[in-house]
Design a protein around this motif. Structure first.
Motif, PDB file in Angstrom:
ATOM      1  N   GLY A  68     -13.355 -12.179  10.372  1.00  0.00           N
ATOM      2  CA  GLY A  68     -13.590 -10.941   9.629  1.00  0.00           C
ATOM      3  C   GLY A  68     -12.806  -9.776  10.208  1.00  0.00           C
ATOM      4  O   GLY A  68     -12.231  -8.971   9.469  1.00  0.00           O
ATOM      5  N   ALA A  69     -12.790  -9.676  11.546  1.00  0.00           N
ATOM      6  CA  ALA A  69     -12.029  -8.600  12.194  1.00  0.00           C
ATOM      7  C   ALA A  69     -10.546  -8.736  11.901  1.00  0.00           C
ATOM      8  O   ALA A  69      -9.859  -7.752  11.606  1.00  0.00           O
ATOM      9  N   ALA A  70     -10.041  -9.974  11.987  1.00  0.00           N
ATOM     10  CA  ALA A  70      -8.610 -10.216  11.735  1.00  0.00           C
ATOM     11  C   ALA A  70      -8.234  -9.871  10.306  1.00  0.00           C
ATOM     12  O   ALA A  70      -7.206  -9.222  10.055  1.00  0.00           O
ATOM     13  N   GLU A  71      -9.070 -10.289   9.333  1.00  0.00           N
ATOM     14  CA  GLU A  71      -8.745 -10.001   7.930  1.00  0.00           C
ATOM     15  C   GLU A  71      -8.786  -8.510   7.640  1.00  0.00           C
ATOM     16  O   GLU A  71      -7.987  -7.996   6.841  1.00  0.00           O
ATOM     17  N   SER A  72      -9.696  -7.806   8.284  1.00  0.00           N
ATOM     18  CA  SER A  72      -9.731  -6.342   8.120  1.00  0.00           C
ATOM     19  C   SER A  72      -8.441  -5.718   8.649  1.00  0.00           C
ATOM     20  O   SER A  72      -7.840  -4.847   8.010  1.00  0.00           O
ATOM     21  N   LEU A  73      -8.011  -6.184   9.817  1.00  0.00           N
ATOM     22  CA  LEU A  73      -6.782  -5.651  10.418  1.00  0.00           C
ATOM     23  C   LEU A  73      -5.551  -5.986   9.578  1.00  0.00           C
ATOM     24  O   LEU A  73      -4.640  -5.160   9.441  1.00  0.00           O
ATOM     25  N   ILE A  74      -5.506  -7.202   9.017  1.00  0.00           N
ATOM     26  CA  ILE A  74      -4.348  -7.582   8.198  1.00  0.00           C
ATOM     27  C   ILE A  74      -4.262  -6.698   6.962  1.00  0.00           C
ATOM     28  O   ILE A  74      -3.175  -6.233   6.579  1.00  0.00           O
ATOM     29  N   ASN A  75      -5.387  -6.454   6.326  1.00  0.00           N
ATOM     30  CA  ASN A  75      -5.377  -5.557   5.166  1.00  0.00           C
ATOM     31  C   ASN A  75      -4.952  -4.150   5.553  1.00  0.00           C
ATOM     32  O   ASN A  75      -4.225  -3.486   4.815  1.00  0.00           O
ATOM     33  N   MET A  76      -5.395  -3.682   6.723  1.00  0.00           N
ATOM     34  CA  MET A  76      -4.952  -2.380   7.207  1.00  0.00           C
ATOM     35  C   MET A  76      -3.451  -2.374   7.437  1.00  0.00           C
ATOM     36  O   MET A  76      -2.744  -1.411   7.079  1.00  0.00           O
ATOM     37  N   ALA A  77      -2.929  -3.460   8.014  1.00  0.00           N
ATOM     38  CA  ALA A  77      -1.494  -3.552   8.293  1.00  0.00           C
ATOM     39  C   ALA A  77      -0.677  -3.526   7.009  1.00  0.00           C
ATOM     40  O   ALA A  77       0.372  -2.886   6.925  1.00  0.00           O
ATOM     41  N   ILE A  78      -1.150  -4.236   5.981  1.00  0.00           N
ATOM     42  CA  ILE A  78      -0.421  -4.287   4.702  1.00  0.00           C
ATOM     43  C   ILE A  78      -0.401  -2.913   4.044  1.00  0.00           C
ATOM     44  O   ILE A  78       0.622  -2.487   3.487  1.00  0.00           O
ATOM     45  N   ILE A  79      -1.516  -2.184   4.129  1.00  0.00           N
ATOM     46  CA  ILE A  79      -1.543  -0.812   3.598  1.00  0.00           C
ATOM     47  C   ILE A  79      -0.550   0.065   4.358  1.00  0.00           C
ATOM     48  O   ILE A  79       0.183   0.867   3.769  1.00  0.00           O
ATOM     49  N   GLN A  80      -0.485  -0.105   5.680  1.00  0.00           N
ATOM     50  CA  GLN A  80       0.458   0.675   6.482  1.00  0.00           C
ATOM     51  C   GLN A  80       1.898   0.377   6.088  1.00  0.00           C
ATOM     52  O   GLN A  80       2.730   1.283   6.000  1.00  0.00           O
ATOM     53  N   THR A  81       2.213  -0.895   5.847  1.00  0.00           N
ATOM     54  CA  THR A  81       3.567  -1.245   5.408  1.00  0.00           C
ATOM     55  C   THR A  81       3.893  -0.580   4.088  1.00  0.00           C
ATOM     56  O   THR A  81       4.979  -0.011   3.902  1.00  0.00           O
ATOM     57  N   TYR A  82       2.956  -0.627   3.163  1.00  0.00           N
ATOM     58  CA  TYR A  82       3.211  -0.066   1.833  1.00  0.00           C
ATOM     59  C   TYR A  82       3.495   1.428   1.899  1.00  0.00           C
ATOM     60  O   TYR A  82       4.314   1.959   1.143  1.00  0.00           O
ATOM     61  N   TYR A  83       2.866   2.127   2.852  1.00  0.00           N
ATOM     62  CA  TYR A  83       3.048   3.572   2.950  1.00  0.00           C
ATOM     63  C   TYR A  83       4.046   3.974   4.029  1.00  0.00           C
ATOM     64  O   TYR A  83       4.126   5.132   4.414  1.00  0.00           O
ATOM     65  N   GLY A  84       4.826   3.008   4.528  1.00  0.00           N
ATOM     66  CA  GLY A  84       5.942   3.347   5.395  1.00  0.00           C
ATOM     67  C   GLY A  84       5.629   3.468   6.869  1.00  0.00           C
ATOM     68  O   GLY A  84       6.495   3.850   7.658  1.00  0.00           O
ATOM     69  N   ASP A  85       4.405   3.128   7.295  1.00  0.00           N
ATOM     70  CA  ASP A  85       4.068   3.168   8.721  1.00  0.00           C
ATOM     71  C   ASP A  85       4.354   1.784   9.314  1.00  0.00           C
ATOM     72  O   ASP A  85       3.446   1.018   9.648  1.00  0.00           O
ATOM     73  N   PHE A  86       5.648   1.469   9.455  1.00  0.00           N
ATOM     74  CA  PHE A  86       6.048   0.105   9.777  1.00  0.00           C
ATOM     75  C   PHE A  86       5.688  -0.295  11.204  1.00  0.00           C
ATOM     76  O   PHE A  86       5.234  -1.416  11.452  1.00  0.00           O
ATOM     77  N   TYR A  87       5.892   0.586  12.169  1.00  0.00           N
ATOM     78  CA  TYR A  87       5.523   0.251  13.549  1.00  0.00           C
ATOM     79  C   TYR A  87       4.006   0.083  13.672  1.00  0.00           C
ATOM     80  O   TYR A  87       3.519  -0.842  14.346  1.00  0.00           O
ATOM     81  N   GLY A  88       3.276   0.986  13.039  1.00  0.00           N
ATOM     82  CA  GLY A  88       1.817   0.861  13.055  1.00  0.00           C
ATOM     83  C   GLY A  88       1.354  -0.417  12.391  1.00  0.00           C
ATOM     84  O   GLY A  88       0.390  -1.055  12.832  1.00  0.00           O
ATOM     85  N   SER A  89       2.045  -0.824  11.327  1.00  0.00           N
ATOM     86  CA  SER A  89       1.703  -2.055  10.617  1.00  0.00           C
ATOM     87  C   SER A  89       1.889  -3.277  11.513  1.00  0.00           C
ATOM     88  O   SER A  89       1.027  -4.161  11.572  1.00  0.00           O
ATOM     89  N   ILE A  90       3.035  -3.332  12.202  1.00  0.00           N
ATOM     90  CA  ILE A  90       3.296  -4.464  13.104  1.00  0.00           C
ATOM     91  C   ILE A  90       2.246  -4.511  14.211  1.00  0.00           C
ATOM     92  O   ILE A  90       1.766  -5.589  14.592  1.00  0.00           O
ATOM     93  N   GLU A  91       1.857  -3.340  14.706  1.00  0.00           N
ATOM     94  CA  GLU A  91       0.826  -3.289  15.755  1.00  0.00           C
ATOM     95  C   GLU A  91      -0.510  -3.819  15.235  1.00  0.00           C
ATOM     96  O   GLU A  91      -1.188  -4.600  15.929  1.00  0.00           O
ATOM     97  N   SER A  92      -0.892  -3.428  14.016  1.00  0.00           N
ATOM     98  CA  SER A  92      -2.161  -3.892  13.450  1.00  0.00           C
ATOM     99  C   SER A  92      -2.143  -5.395  13.209  1.00  0.00           C
ATOM    100  O   SER A  92      -3.117  -6.104  13.490  1.00  0.00           O
TER     101      SER A  92
END
Length: 556
Positions: A68-92
């Motif tokens: 559950g924690a991992a899936e929450s983080l992956i969804n957060m990462a995908i949202i970050q990618t979509y909005y241009g926060d690429f380094y933050g996305s890779i970290e998530s």
């Protein structure tokens, strides 16, 4: 069209982590956070979705639900990618991967596949194609879904095209075209044709380009149509400018319809180059959209960082404050009014002392930095440019005069000593007009012919020594940058006085000056010097050939 394509894949990937998984012992509150996040995500309210996914992640960790924690983080990462926060996305995504340990479990493998694909997309946006290729390969390694593998093959092939590894790119794209999904198949056909054509310019990709376009038209796939329009605009750019412009304008129209600012920028870039008659109109639109994107991305990055780390910090600070408050209340009960007042006074004095000390320390640091910048500027102008002027003279002299060169170097050396002791120039008896003439003449060579007009001494009579010194450094900086970068053979300086303004016009027939040079350290100093004497400087780099600079400043 790589960015447009990748954004489509980001949206597709967003739903990969939304599929049902086996039930775990999750409380109603925890389920509510995750469901609330999905609700906001489906409504495209991404900041709220990110916020609730972060809360869901924390609640899952409390009950050791790593999936559950991992899936929450992956969804957060995908949202970050979509909005241009690429380094933050890779970290998530990287943090999510640490919770996915059981690689034999089908849910774990699915989540790892989605996470690595997102990391590949974010890396591709950062132009780190080596990392992107590695992440796409991991996505394929953990993927067990036949439909999704065609997307990953396509992503990998696209990254390999960017690496100019066309043979391997065609291999994976040939796999991707086997997809039964129209959208994925059209994308693969388009990219495969692009790989073949980029590898061999004699290859005719049009049948495949048009085939992909036809599929997208039938499906009314506007994002896909934009990809086709961009590809065709690029293809016809060197072959048929009129057709290229038609497809670029179609791309702009479609991107505007679907509110895709990234595609609008790419379309405008093509139109600006081709349609020179409407250059200003489209360039202004390009600047407006680009500024809007940057503001939106920065806002999203700050917001995501706050949700991830700011809230945790606030929670910790609130707990600390509560503890301190309770402790103080106990202490106040144990003390009498006099001791309490004294304690408060001492605390207040200590806080004031610390703040004052910190403020003074900051002021001293700022003064040191200002002095360092001032010293650096003097070294650049007096020593570096002085040495470069001597080098130019030596380079352009037919008969090298060693003694004269040594005298000039000694002069520069004395100037550098003056800088260290903060001494000012005194006793200079050479008229300023002559100094300007000698400076410009010193850059004469077999390849460069400088000319000047209007440089009479009466032009400078009521100009202060401080302003003359700044103007001398400005002209020398322009000459140094001309010698280093312009490849000019003809340089003209025109001096003119109108009322209480002196105008200096610089022209050369070189290659112009790139933006990074204009904003480089040397010319940045030039701009600051102009501002110091309350003048203006205008760089005209859009002439047919060469560079034109207009400088004006008040005489007093």
């Amino acid at each position: 069209m790589k960015k447009s394509f990748l954004f489509i894949v980001v949206l597709t990937t967003l739903f990969f982590c939304s599929e049902k998984r086996p039930a775990t012992k999750i409380s109603q509150t925890q389920n509510a956070y995750y469901l609330k996040a999905r609700e906001f995500r489906d409504k495209k309210i991404s900041d709220s979705a990110f916020y609730y996914y972060n809360l869901a992640k924390d609640e899952y960790l409390k009950i050791n639900d790593s999936i559950g924690a991992a899936e929450s983080l992956i969804n957060m990462a995908i949202i970050q990618t979509y909005y241009g926060d690429f380094y933050g996305s890779i970290e998530s995504s990287s943090e999510a991967n640490t919770f996915l340990k059981d690689e034999k479990d089908s849910i774990t493998r699915r989540d790892l596949s989605s996470s690595y694909n997102n990391m590949g997309i974010a890396s591709a946006f950062l132009y780190n194609q080596d990392s992107a290729i590695t992440f796409y390969q991991y996505a394929l390694k953990y993927n067990d879904d036949d439909d999704k593998k065609y997307i990953y093959y396509n992503n990998l092939g696209n990254a390999l095209i960017s690496q100019k590894n066309f043979k391997l790119a065609q291999k994976y794209l040939n796999y991707a075209v086997l997809s039964k999904n129209h959208e994925n198949r059209a994308r693969a056909i388009n990219n495969l044709a692009r790989a073949k054509f980029t590898a061999d310019n004699s290859y005719n990709p049009l049948p495949e380009y048009y085939a992909a376009l036809e599929i997208r038209e039938k499906d009314n796939n506007l994002d896909g149509l934009n990809s086709s329009y961009g590809t065709l605009a690029d293809y016809f750019f060197s072959k048929d400018k009129e057709k290229s412009l038609i497809y670029a304008k179609k791309m702009l129209q479609t991107a505007t319809t679907i509110n895709n600012p990234e595609d609008q920028l790419q379309a405008l870039q093509k139109i600006i180059i081709i349609d020179k008659n409407n250059y200003n109109k489209y360039f202004e639109k390009f600047q407006s959209i680009n500024d809007s994107i940057q503001i939106s991305r920065n806002k999203a990055k700050n917001q995501f960082a706050y949700f991830r780390y700011g809230l945790e910090k606030e929670k910790a600070e609130n707990q600390t404050l509560k503890y301190q408050k309770a402790e103080k209340e106990v202490q106040l009960l144990q003390r009498n009014i006099g001791l309490g007042a004294l304690s408060l006074l001492l605390i207040g004095g200590f806080v004031y002392y610390k703040r004052r000390k910190k403020r003074l320390q900051r002021e001293n640091e700022l003064k040191i930095k200002e002095n360092e910048l001032k010293m650096s500027k003097k070294v650049h102008d007096v020593v570096a440019n002085g040495i470069y002027q001597v080098m130019t003279k030596i380079e352009n002299q037919e008969n090298f005069d060693k003694d004269k060169a040594l005298d000039e170097l000694e002069f520069v050396y004395e100037k550098s000593r003056d800088i260290s002791y903060e001494k000012t120039d005194i006793g200079d008896t050479v008229e300023f007009a002559e100094k300007i003439f000698n400076l410009i003449s010193s850059f004469t060579s077999d390849h460069v012919k400088p000319f000047l007009t209007g440089n009479s001494q009466n032009l400078w009579d009521d100009v202060s020594g401080a302003v003359q010194s700044e103007i001398f450094q400005i002209i020398r900086e322009l000459l140094v940058n001309m010698k280093k970068h312009s490849q000019a053979s003809l340089v003209v300086f025109k001096f003119e006085r109108k009322n209480n303004l002196i105008h200096i016009q610089y022209k050369d027939n070189g290659i112009g000056i790139p933006e990074n040079i204009i904003h480089g350290k040397g010319l940045s100093n030039t701009v600051s010097r102009i501002e110091k004497i309350e003048g203006t400087i205008i760089f005209d780099n859009k002439t047919e050939k060469g560079l034109k600079i207009n400088i004006s400043f008040p005489t007093s």
